[in-house]
Motif scaffolding. Structure first.
Motif, short mmCIF file in Angstrom:
data_model
loop_
_atom_site.label_atom_id
_atom_site.label_comp_id
_atom_site.label_asym_id
_atom_site.label_seq_id
_atom_site.Cartn_x
_atom_site.Cartn_y
_atom_site.Cartn_z
N LYS A 1 15.64 13.57 -1.07
CA LYS A 1 15.77 14.67 -0.13
C LYS A 1 17.00 15.51 -0.48
O LYS A 1 17.99 14.98 -0.97
CB LYS A 1 15.91 14.15 1.30
CG LYS A 1 14.67 13.46 1.81
CD LYS A 1 14.85 12.99 3.24
CE LYS A 1 13.58 12.34 3.77
NZ LYS A 1 13.75 11.89 5.15
N PHE A 2 16.91 16.79 -0.19
CA PHE A 2 18.03 17.69 -0.45
C PHE A 2 19.29 17.25 0.29
O PHE A 2 20.40 17.40 -0.22
CB PHE A 2 17.68 19.13 -0.06
CG PHE A 2 16.79 19.81 -1.06
CD1 PHE A 2 17.29 20.27 -2.27
CD2 PHE A 2 15.45 20.01 -0.78
CE1 PHE A 2 16.47 20.91 -3.19
CE2 PHE A 2 14.62 20.64 -1.70
CZ PHE A 2 15.13 21.09 -2.90
N THR A 3 19.11 16.67 1.48
CA THR A 3 20.27 16.27 2.29
C THR A 3 21.08 15.15 1.64
O THR A 3 22.25 14.98 1.96
CB THR A 3 19.84 15.83 3.70
OG1 THR A 3 18.87 14.77 3.57
CG2 THR A 3 19.28 16.98 4.50
N GLY A 4 20.48 14.39 0.74
CA GLY A 4 21.19 13.29 0.08
C GLY A 4 21.95 13.70 -1.16
O GLY A 4 22.66 12.89 -1.77
N ARG B 1 14.77 24.84 -7.37
CA ARG B 1 13.79 24.40 -6.37
C ARG B 1 14.25 24.77 -4.97
O ARG B 1 13.46 25.17 -4.13
CB ARG B 1 13.51 22.90 -6.50
CG ARG B 1 12.83 22.58 -7.85
CD ARG B 1 12.10 21.27 -7.84
NE ARG B 1 11.04 21.27 -6.86
CZ ARG B 1 9.87 21.91 -6.98
NH1 ARG B 1 9.60 22.60 -8.06
NH2 ARG B 1 8.96 21.85 -6.02
N ARG B 2 15.55 24.65 -4.70
CA ARG B 2 16.09 24.99 -3.38
C ARG B 2 15.92 26.50 -3.13
O ARG B 2 15.55 26.92 -2.04
CB ARG B 2 17.56 24.58 -3.28
CG ARG B 2 18.26 24.99 -1.98
CD ARG B 2 17.49 24.70 -0.73
NE ARG B 2 17.78 23.41 -0.17
CZ ARG B 2 16.99 22.82 0.73
NH1 ARG B 2 15.88 23.39 1.14
NH2 ARG B 2 17.29 21.65 1.22
N PRO C 1 13.32 27.21 0.15
CA PRO C 1 14.50 26.92 0.97
C PRO C 1 14.21 26.05 2.20
O PRO C 1 15.11 25.39 2.71
CB PRO C 1 15.00 28.30 1.39
CG PRO C 1 13.87 29.24 1.17
CD PRO C 1 13.02 28.64 0.10
N GLY C 2 12.98 25.98 2.65
CA GLY C 2 12.64 25.18 3.81
C GLY C 2 12.23 23.75 3.50
O GLY C 2 12.01 22.95 4.41
N ASP C 3 12.15 23.41 2.23
CA ASP C 3 11.71 22.05 1.85
C ASP C 3 12.74 20.99 2.22
O ASP C 3 13.95 21.23 2.14
CB ASP C 3 11.41 21.97 0.36
CG ASP C 3 10.05 22.52 -0.01
OD1 ASP C 3 9.35 23.06 0.88
OD2 ASP C 3 9.67 22.41 -1.19
N VAL C 4 12.25 19.83 2.59
CA VAL C 4 13.08 18.67 2.87
C VAL C 4 13.24 17.84 1.60
O VAL C 4 14.33 17.39 1.26
CB VAL C 4 12.45 17.82 3.99
CG1 VAL C 4 13.17 16.50 4.18
CG2 VAL C 4 12.39 18.62 5.29
N TYR C 5 12.13 17.64 0.89
CA TYR C 5 12.12 16.84 -0.33
C TYR C 5 12.30 17.73 -1.56
O TYR C 5 11.82 18.86 -1.59
CB TYR C 5 10.79 16.09 -0.47
CG TYR C 5 10.59 15.04 0.58
CD1 TYR C 5 11.12 13.77 0.42
CD2 TYR C 5 9.87 15.32 1.74
CE1 TYR C 5 10.94 12.79 1.40
CE2 TYR C 5 9.69 14.36 2.72
CZ TYR C 5 10.23 13.09 2.54
OH TYR C 5 10.05 12.14 3.50
N LEU C 6 12.95 17.20 -2.57
CA LEU C 6 13.12 17.94 -3.82
C LEU C 6 11.76 18.27 -4.42
O LEU C 6 11.55 19.37 -4.93
CB LEU C 6 13.97 17.12 -4.81
CG LEU C 6 14.22 17.75 -6.16
CD1 LEU C 6 14.93 19.09 -6.05
CD2 LEU C 6 15.04 16.80 -7.05
N LYS D 1 1.71 21.16 9.23
CA LYS D 1 3.13 20.89 9.43
C LYS D 1 3.57 19.53 8.91
O LYS D 1 4.67 19.08 9.22
CB LYS D 1 3.54 21.07 10.89
CG LYS D 1 3.36 22.49 11.37
CD LYS D 1 3.99 22.70 12.71
CE LYS D 1 3.75 24.15 13.12
NZ LYS D 1 4.58 24.57 14.21
N ALA D 2 2.75 18.84 8.14
CA ALA D 2 3.15 17.57 7.56
C ALA D 2 4.17 17.84 6.46
O ALA D 2 4.01 18.75 5.66
CB ALA D 2 1.95 16.83 6.98
N ILE D 3 5.22 17.04 6.46
CA ILE D 3 6.27 17.18 5.45
C ILE D 3 6.34 15.87 4.68
O ILE D 3 6.69 14.83 5.25
CB ILE D 3 7.63 17.50 6.10
CG1 ILE D 3 7.55 18.83 6.83
CG2 ILE D 3 8.74 17.51 5.06
CD1 ILE D 3 8.77 19.16 7.65
N GLN D 4 5.98 15.94 3.41
CA GLN D 4 6.05 14.75 2.57
C GLN D 4 6.16 15.16 1.10
O GLN D 4 5.80 16.27 0.73
CB GLN D 4 4.83 13.86 2.78
CG GLN D 4 3.51 14.47 2.36
CD GLN D 4 2.33 13.59 2.74
OE1 GLN D 4 2.22 13.14 3.88
NE2 GLN D 4 1.46 13.37 1.79
#
Length: 187
Positions: free
Chosen positions: A49-52, A86-87, A91-96, A107-110
């Protein structure tokens, strides 16, 4: 289970990336190139994930799925360029490596699936007459390090293997290679 190999030449590595991009899109080409540059296992790579990501330190810290061991990966320039691009593109993605499949529930995010990556890599390998799969990225990284003269103990640490024997088998160094070295290094 089919055995996959390390990709042993830069030309083959480049051909795989180009074929992935041309036939299956930038996402799969990015997975390939990122995996080569980080030596992450595919399940850990896809869960990234981008947050990590610590952009300032250029690191990613995770708990490996297979070993349950904590690990910090230094992100080289190539990996950082993929992350940045990729970001910017998503810009709205959670996963790389997030899935944008229309088949997902709304709205599924995976992340993209391991099965999907495996299928695409196999197709490209078949096209290029290579035994390519999701492990090929790690194996290829290890083999390239070995060919460049890095000590096997160092490679074993990078791949987070428990022994150098496991690493040698993993990257495809076989008895024939060892036997050949006797002729190559006469003193």
């Amino acid at each position: 289970m089919n055995t996959v190999e390390a990709v042993k030449t830069r030309d083959q590595i480049t051909a795989i990336e180009a074929t992935l991009k041309a036939k299956h899109g930038q996402l799969y080409a990015d997975v390939w190139k990122f995996g080569l540059n980080t030596a992450m296992r595919i399940t850990d790579l896809l869960e990234m994930k981008f947050t990590g990501i610590d952009i300032e330190r250029r690191t990613y810290t995770l708990k490996e799925g297979k070993t349950n061991k904590p690990r910090t990966i230094t992100l080289n320039n190539t990996a950082m360029n993929i992350i940045t691009r990729r970001r910017e593109e998503q810009p709205g993605d959670v996963y790389l490596f997030q899935s944008h499949s229309p088949r997902l529930p709304r709205k599924a995010i995976q992340p993209i699936s391991r099965v999907s990556v495996s299928r695409v890599f196999k197709k490209v390998g078949d096209d290029l007459k290579l035994k390519v799969g999701t492990h090929s990225m790690r194996k290829s990284r290890g083999f390239a390090m070995f060919e460049a003269g890095k000590p096997i103990e160092h490679i074993s640490k990078v791949l987070n293997h428990s022994s150098t024997g496991v690493t040698l088998r993993y990257i495809g160094i076989e008895a024939d290679d060892i036997a050949k070295s006797y002729d190559e290094f006469e003193l």
